[in-house]
Design a protein around this motif. Structure first.
Motif, PDB file in Angstrom:
ATOM      1  N   VAL A   1       0.837  -1.196   0.000  1.00 34.53           N
ATOM      2  CA  VAL A   1       0.000   0.000   0.000  1.00 34.53           C
ATOM      3  C   VAL A   1       0.871   1.245   0.000  1.00 34.53           C
ATOM      4  CG1 VAL A   1      -1.808   1.276   1.214  1.00 34.53           C
ATOM      5  CG2 VAL A   1      -1.829  -1.232   1.225  1.00 34.53           C
ATOM      6  N   ALA A   2       0.515   2.199  -0.858  1.00 29.88           N
ATOM      7  CA  ALA A   2       1.185   3.496  -0.897  1.00 29.88           C
ATOM      8  C   ALA A   2       0.141   4.586  -0.704  1.00 29.88           C
ATOM      9  CB  ALA A   2       1.914   3.693  -2.229  1.00 29.88           C
ATOM     10  N   LEU A   3       0.480   5.604   0.058  1.00 29.31           N
ATOM     11  CA  LEU A   3      -0.419   6.729   0.297  1.00 29.31           C
ATOM     12  C   LEU A   3       0.239   8.027  -0.141  1.00 29.31           C
ATOM     13  CD1 LEU A   3      -1.928   6.172   3.879  1.00 29.31           C
ATOM     14  CD2 LEU A   3      -2.993   5.654   1.670  1.00 29.31           C
ATOM     15  N   THR A   4      -0.558   8.869  -0.805  1.00 29.46           N
ATOM     16  CA  THR A   4      -0.097  10.222  -1.064  1.00 29.46           C
ATOM     17  C   THR A   4      -0.124  11.013   0.241  1.00 29.46           C
ATOM     18  OG1 THR A   4      -2.301  11.082  -1.576  1.00 29.46           O
ATOM     19  CG2 THR A   4      -1.041  10.104  -3.395  1.00 29.46           C
ATOM     20  N   ARG A   5       0.518  12.165   0.212  1.00 34.38           N
ATOM     21  CA  ARG A   5       0.583  12.986   1.426  1.00 34.38           C
ATOM     22  C   ARG A   5      -0.826  13.382   1.886  1.00 34.38           C
ATOM     23  NH1 ARG A   5       4.957  16.105   2.988  1.00 34.38           N
ATOM     24  NH2 ARG A   5       5.786  16.042   0.863  1.00 34.38           N
ATOM     25  N   GLN A   6      -1.696  13.784   0.944  1.00 33.19           N
ATOM     26  CA  GLN A   6      -3.038  14.215   1.323  1.00 33.19           C
ATOM     27  C   GLN A   6      -3.882  13.057   1.837  1.00 33.19           C
ATOM     28  OE1 GLN A   6      -3.879  17.418   1.419  1.00 33.19           O
ATOM     29  NE2 GLN A   6      -5.852  16.868   2.346  1.00 33.19           N
ATOM     30  N   ALA A   7      -3.632  11.842   1.349  1.00 31.60           N
ATOM     31  CA  ALA A   7      -4.418  10.689   1.798  1.00 31.60           C
ATOM     32  C   ALA A   7      -4.267  10.446   3.291  1.00 31.60           C
ATOM     33  CB  ALA A   7      -4.010   9.440   1.025  1.00 31.60           C
ATOM     34  N   THR A   8      -3.109  10.775   3.847  1.00 34.84           N
ATOM     35  CA  THR A   8      -2.886  10.541   5.275  1.00 34.84           C
ATOM     36  C   THR A   8      -3.749  11.442   6.151  1.00 34.84           C
ATOM     37  OG1 THR A   8      -1.013  12.083   5.365  1.00 34.84           O
ATOM     38  CG2 THR A   8      -0.521   9.791   4.845  1.00 34.84           C
ATOM     39  N   GLU A   9      -4.417  12.445   5.554  1.00 38.20           N
ATOM     40  CA  GLU A   9      -5.353  13.274   6.299  1.00 38.20           C
ATOM     41  C   GLU A   9      -6.665  12.533   6.559  1.00 38.20           C
ATOM     42  OE1 GLU A   9      -4.749  16.379   7.469  1.00 38.20           O
ATOM     43  OE2 GLU A   9      -2.686  16.209   6.731  1.00 38.20           O
ATOM     44  N   PHE A  10      -6.947  11.499   5.763  1.00 35.16           N
ATOM     45  CA  PHE A  10      -8.233  10.809   5.834  1.00 35.16           C
ATOM     46  C   PHE A  10      -8.147   9.364   6.312  1.00 35.16           C
ATOM     47  CE2 PHE A  10      -8.928  13.945   2.333  1.00 35.16           C
ATOM     48  CZ  PHE A  10      -9.870  14.717   2.979  1.00 35.16           C
ATOM     49  N   VAL A  11      -6.951   8.778   6.328  1.00 33.22           N
ATOM     50  CA  VAL A  11      -6.823   7.382   6.719  1.00 33.22           C
ATOM     51  C   VAL A  11      -5.533   7.207   7.514  1.00 33.22           C
ATOM     52  CG1 VAL A  11      -5.616   6.658   4.616  1.00 33.22           C
ATOM     53  CG2 VAL A  11      -6.984   4.985   5.877  1.00 33.22           C
ATOM     54  N   SER A  12      -5.562   6.290   8.462  1.00 31.51           N
ATOM     55  CA  SER A  12      -4.428   6.107   9.352  1.00 31.51           C
ATOM     56  C   SER A  12      -3.363   5.198   8.731  1.00 31.51           C
ATOM     57  CB  SER A  12      -4.906   5.490  10.672  1.00 31.51           C
ATOM     58  OG  SER A  12      -3.828   4.991  11.418  1.00 31.51           O
ATOM     59  N   PRO A  13      -2.148   5.687   8.544  1.00 27.40           N
ATOM     60  CA  PRO A  13      -1.073   4.812   8.087  1.00 27.40           C
ATOM     61  C   PRO A  13      -0.835   3.639   9.037  1.00 27.40           C
ATOM     62  CG  PRO A  13      -0.434   7.099   7.816  1.00 27.40           C
ATOM     63  CD  PRO A  13      -1.716   7.097   8.602  1.00 27.40           C
TER      64      PRO A  13
ATOM     65  N   GLY B   1      -0.116  -5.870   7.082  1.00 30.26           N
ATOM     66  CA  GLY B   1       0.955  -6.755   7.495  1.00 30.26           C
ATOM     67  C   GLY B   1       2.301  -6.455   6.876  1.00 30.26           C
ATOM     68  N   ARG B   2       2.462  -5.248   6.350  1.00 29.10           N
ATOM     69  CA  ARG B   2       3.753  -4.871   5.781  1.00 29.10           C
ATOM     70  C   ARG B   2       3.888  -3.352   5.837  1.00 29.10           C
ATOM     71  NH1 ARG B   2       4.889  -7.322   0.862  1.00 29.10           N
ATOM     72  NH2 ARG B   2       6.540  -5.781   0.632  1.00 29.10           N
ATOM     73  N   PRO B   3       5.115  -2.829   5.800  1.00 23.38           N
ATOM     74  CA  PRO B   3       5.306  -1.382   5.911  1.00 23.38           C
ATOM     75  C   PRO B   3       4.589  -0.618   4.803  1.00 23.38           C
ATOM     76  CG  PRO B   3       7.389  -2.539   6.201  1.00 23.38           C
ATOM     77  CD  PRO B   3       6.403  -3.558   5.726  1.00 23.38           C
ATOM     78  N   LEU B   4       4.077   0.532   5.152  1.00 25.47           N
ATOM     79  CA  LEU B   4       3.407   1.416   4.207  1.00 25.47           C
ATOM     80  C   LEU B   4       4.445   2.209   3.410  1.00 25.47           C
ATOM     81  CD1 LEU B   4       0.403   2.511   3.653  1.00 25.47           C
ATOM     82  CD2 LEU B   4       1.136   4.449   5.047  1.00 25.47           C
ATOM     83  N   VAL B   5       4.108   2.507   2.165  1.00 21.64           N
ATOM     84  CA  VAL B   5       4.953   3.358   1.327  1.00 21.64           C
ATOM     85  C   VAL B   5       4.347   4.756   1.321  1.00 21.64           C
ATOM     86  CG1 VAL B   5       5.823   3.785  -0.998  1.00 21.64           C
ATOM     87  CG2 VAL B   5       5.649   1.436  -0.141  1.00 21.64           C
ATOM     88  N   HIS B   6       5.127   5.749   1.716  1.00 25.77           N
ATOM     89  CA  HIS B   6       4.692   7.145   1.653  1.00 25.77           C
ATOM     90  C   HIS B   6       5.180   7.742   0.331  1.00 25.77           C
ATOM     91  CE1 HIS B   6       3.162   7.556   5.779  1.00 25.77           C
ATOM     92  NE2 HIS B   6       4.104   6.667   6.087  1.00 25.77           N
ATOM     93  N   ASP B   7       4.246   8.343  -0.415  1.00 26.12           N
ATOM     94  CA  ASP B   7       4.570   8.842  -1.750  1.00 26.12           C
ATOM     95  C   ASP B   7       5.254  10.205  -1.683  1.00 26.12           C
ATOM     96  OD1 ASP B   7       4.719   9.001  -4.488  1.00 26.12           O
ATOM     97  OD2 ASP B   7       2.663   9.764  -4.725  1.00 26.12           O
TER      98      ASP B   7
END
Length: 207
Positions: free
Chosen positions: A49-61, A69-75
């Motif tokens: 899973v990768a999240l854009t910076r703005q996505a982290t405002e709406f969902v918890s990394p 079950g694996r580290p998240l990728v920050h875009d």
């Protein structure tokens, strides 16, 4: 999540490594549930899973990391020096990509060929099937800009688009073609294109 979505023996996926990209639309808050659904029903598909910076405002990394079950990728471009390039790693790793949901901004950047983040650069360079499920503001699906961008993306041999589904705007309360199509719908399109691309390679067609 509903129990009848995509039983593994009824709709298996031929790809084995899925890059699932969440962008900054409100619907990204449903992503942890879908990641859990993938892990439960399609455990043979390794999902990153990768999240854009703005996505982290709406969902918890943290939730996505725990459920996936694996580290998240920050875009974002890494601040620390790396031995390998993140965009190359993502491009080489993914058998398939699903952008769910895809904001107006993300669709526009992708269609215009921009490469300003690791995920965007990876997608521009990838030959894997890439599916987008746009989630748009009221009027967005009808706009000239969006229609032009979607038409351009549909010309790419490895890109598929799941048109927005009816949804109610949290701002206006009106129902329109605003909501991202369900993830199983998008993945079915990605699977179909994955099979088509594989068949083309076997036939010796250019990528």
């Amino acid at each position: 999540m509903p129990d009848d979505l995509d039983e593994p023996d009824r709709s298996p996926f031929s790809f084995r490594r899925l890059l699932l990209v969440g962008t900054g639309a409100l619907g990204v808050c449903s992503l942890p549930g879908w990641v859990g659904w993938l892990r439960e029903n399609h455990a043979y598909v390794e999902t990153k899973v990768a999240l854009t910076r703005q996505a982290t405002e709406f969902v918890s990394p943290a939730a996505l990391t725990a459920i996936g079950g694996r580290p998240l990728v920050h875009d974002v471009w890494p601040a620390e020096p790396r031995v390998t390039a993140l965009h190359v790693e993502l491009c080489e790793w993914a058998d398939a990509v699903a952008v769910f949901p895809a904001t107006f901004h993300f669709v526009s950047r992708f269609a215009l060929g921009l490469a300003d983040t690791p995920v965007m650069l990876a997608l521009q360079c990838s030959t894997a099937p890439i599916g987008l499920a746009p989630a748009l503001p009221p009027g967005g699906f009808r706009s000239h800009a969006m229609r032009s961008h979607l038409a351009a993306l549909r010309e790419r041999p490895n890109v598929v688009v799941a048109d927005p589904a009816p949804g109610r705007s949290v701002t206006t309360g009106d129902v329109g073609r605003n909501a991202a199509a369900p993830l199983p719908t998008l993945l079915e399109l990605v699977e179909k294109r994955h099979a088509e691309l594989a068949a083309g390679r076997e036939a010796g067609e250019p990528a």
